[in-house]
Design an enzyme around this catalytic site. Structure first.
Site, PDB file in Angstrom:
ATOM      1  N   MET A 124       0.868  -1.183   0.000  1.00 39.18           N
ATOM      2  CA  MET A 124       0.000   0.000   0.000  1.00 39.18           C
ATOM      3  C   MET A 124       0.907   1.236   0.000  1.00 39.18           C
ATOM      4  SD  MET A 124      -2.416   1.385   3.072  1.00 39.18           S
ATOM      5  CE  MET A 124      -3.486  -0.044   3.145  1.00 39.18           C
ATOM      6  N   SER A 125       0.637   2.171  -0.885  1.00 35.54           N
ATOM      7  CA  SER A 125       1.459   3.378  -0.971  1.00 35.54           C
ATOM      8  C   SER A 125       1.444   4.154   0.337  1.00 35.54           C
ATOM      9  CB  SER A 125       0.962   4.290  -2.098  1.00 35.54           C
ATOM     10  OG  SER A 125       1.089   3.665  -3.351  1.00 35.54           O
ATOM     11  N   GLN A 126       2.526   4.893   0.582  1.00 37.08           N
ATOM     12  CA  GLN A 126       2.584   5.733   1.771  1.00 37.08           C
ATOM     13  C   GLN A 126       1.442   6.752   1.728  1.00 37.08           C
ATOM     14  OE1 GLN A 126       6.384   7.542  -0.009  1.00 37.08           O
ATOM     15  NE2 GLN A 126       5.886   8.977   1.616  1.00 37.08           N
TER      16      GLN A 126
END
Length: 219
Positions: A65-67
């Protein structure tokens, strides 16, 4: 609310205050969504206290999951006002789709990995985001039967902007996508459709995403 829940709510507010606002995220609707969507509900249970840290989080199947900042940046780049229909490519655990659903009317999200698509549906249903539709398919080909879209957000790096996605963008709509080399840095582009045949491009800087696999992506 139990202590863990309170701690996570505090971490969510701190994430907005310390990671997003200082980096220039200013759209009030995006900031509100980032503060409201329970990111910890979209990561594996043992990683819930890492959900609000300033880095990607593993979600299984070799994906992350992207930051938080990148999710907010891409959502803000779409310039959503609340009445739009959005296509989300790379559902993952469903978190970005939930954020988009908080600032748009309806979200159509595509995930190529069946296990992640199934888990995303569970996560979204559990957290009440019933306006997100998830299917398992090749995201590079878009969702033609649901097009056109006012916004398209792609959470994987492509070798070039897929023609199918450009064609499914409504006039005046925006497509946000990382473009560059496989496994290296990409440039986050925002493509605005000006007419049936004209597009305008802007850059939001360098990013690093997993490769966009599919017919119009990487093999």
């Amino acid at each position: 609310m139990n202590k863990d829940g309170q701690d996570l709510s505090d971490m969510r507010r701190a994430m907005v205050r310390c990671q997003l606002v200082p980096r220039g995220i200013s759209d009030g609707r995006v900031l509100e969504a980032m503060e409201r969507v329970p990111r910890e509900q979209f990561v594996p249970e043992h990683l819930r206290f890492e959900a609000y840290e300033d880095h990607p989080v593993p979600i299984g199947q070799g994906q992350t999951m992207s930051q938080p900042y990148i999710v907010a940046l891409m959502a803000e780049a779409l310039c959503l006002k609340g009445r739009e229909r959005v296509l989300d490519i790379g559902t993952g655990s469903g978190y970005a789709a939930a954020v988009l659903a908080s600032v748009a009317l309806e979200v159509f999200s595509i995930e190529r990995i069946p296990e992640l698509a199934a888990q995303a549906r569970k996560n979204l249903d559990r957290t009440g985001f019933t306006q997100v539709h998830v299917k398992c398919a090749d995201g590079t080909l878009g969702w033609p039967e649901a097009a056109p879209f006012d916004g398209i957000c792609v959470a994987a790096g492509a070798p070039a902007v897929p023609a199918a996605l450009k064609q499914q963008l409504a006039v005046g709509g925006r497509l946000v996508i990382p473009v560059g080399t496989e496994g290296g840095l990409q440039e986050l582009l925002c493509i605005t459709r000006l007419s049936d045949s004209e597009y305008e491009q802007a850059s939001y800087g360098d990013v690093r995403f997993v490769p966009l696999l599919g017919e119009e992506g990487w093999p």
